[in-house]
Design an enzyme around this catalytic site. Structure first.
Site, PDB file in Angstrom:
ATOM      1  N   TYR A 101       0.852  -1.186   0.000  1.00 45.87           N
ATOM      2  CA  TYR A 101       0.000   0.000   0.000  1.00 45.87           C
ATOM      3  C   TYR A 101       0.891   1.240   0.000  1.00 45.87           C
ATOM      4  O   TYR A 101       1.728   1.411   0.888  1.00 45.87           O
ATOM      5  CB  TYR A 101      -0.920   0.005   1.220  1.00 45.87           C
ATOM      6  CG  TYR A 101      -1.807   1.228   1.293  1.00 45.87           C
ATOM      7  CD1 TYR A 101      -2.693   1.525   0.269  1.00 45.87           C
ATOM      8  CD2 TYR A 101      -1.746   2.092   2.370  1.00 45.87           C
ATOM      9  CE1 TYR A 101      -3.505   2.652   0.327  1.00 45.87           C
ATOM     10  CE2 TYR A 101      -2.557   3.212   2.439  1.00 45.87           C
ATOM     11  CZ  TYR A 101      -3.429   3.492   1.409  1.00 45.87           C
ATOM     12  OH  TYR A 101      -4.229   4.604   1.462  1.00 45.87           O
ATOM     13  N   HIS A 138      -4.670   5.152  -2.561  1.00 48.87           N
ATOM     14  CA  HIS A 138      -5.831   6.039  -2.706  1.00 48.87           C
ATOM     15  C   HIS A 138      -5.360   7.328  -3.357  1.00 48.87           C
ATOM     16  O   HIS A 138      -4.280   7.834  -3.026  1.00 48.87           O
ATOM     17  CB  HIS A 138      -6.442   6.378  -1.338  1.00 48.87           C
ATOM     18  CG  HIS A 138      -7.145   5.239  -0.695  1.00 48.87           C
ATOM     19  ND1 HIS A 138      -6.493   4.282   0.048  1.00 48.87           N
ATOM     20  CD2 HIS A 138      -8.456   4.910  -0.685  1.00 48.87           C
ATOM     21  CE1 HIS A 138      -7.385   3.406   0.482  1.00 48.87           C
ATOM     22  NE2 HIS A 138      -8.583   3.764   0.062  1.00 48.87           N
TER      23      HIS A 138
END
Length: 181
Positions: A101, A138
């Site tokens: 991530y 994101h």
């Protein structure tokens, strides 16, 4: 001073150096290097994050950066700190594999399109191990520059998360993902 063992570098020849006088056209090699985040340069990461991202990171975030090893790097353009990247390894739903991530990856505006972001992303992708299946992050839905950058490297939008960001407009984010296995 950065230790040689914690540095990776690449030389590129850009059309013009952002450090040069704006009226000059200069062709010279630019050194792009990555270095570990340490207690001695952590403040540089804090300043970059405050300028680059619509999020205020807490003390724990910066403690985690110090423990991240190769998953947290500062980027230098001709010895000037201009970017930062920080990732973590997350377990996949199956419990047997993992995902990386990307929490932050950013470059100061005058140094974009010089290969600094690409160097950091290549470094992230080099952290992939055999059990890594995806790299994901994101991105604010209005950040078309970042979305285009990641799509150029094979990331695709997989989901829209409503109200992901606090105190920011728009608050929505896309999840961008790249399958690596």
């Amino acid at each position: 001073m950065l230790a040689t063992s914690s540095m990776a570098s690449v030389t590129s020849t850009p059309d013009a150096d952002p450090q040069a006088n704006a009226t000059e056209t200069v062709r010279r090699p630019a050194l792009i290097a990555l270095g570990d985040v340490t207690r001695n340069n952590l403040q540089q990461a804090r300043v970059l994050n405050s300028v680059l991202f619509p999020v205020n990171y807490n003390v724990r975030f910066y403690q985690d950066i110090l423990e991240a090893g190769d998953l947290a790097q500062l980027a230098y353009f001709n010895d000037v700190c201009v970017g930062t990247v920080y990732c973590r390894r997350d377990p996949s739903d199956d419990g047997k594999s993992e995902k990386i991530y990307i929490l932050t990856l950013g470059v100061l505006a005058p140094y974009r399109r010089w290969g600094v972001g690409a160097k950091m992303l290549e470094h992230v992708l080099a952290q992939v191990i055999p059990k890594t299946t995806h790299v994901y992050l994101h991105v604010q839905t209005s950040n078309t520059e970042a979305i285009s950058f990641y799509e150029k490297y094979g990331f695709t939008k997989t989901e829209t998360v409503k109200e992901y960001y606090k105190n920011t407009d728009p608050a929505d984010a896309y999840i961008l993902e790249k399958k690596v296995r």
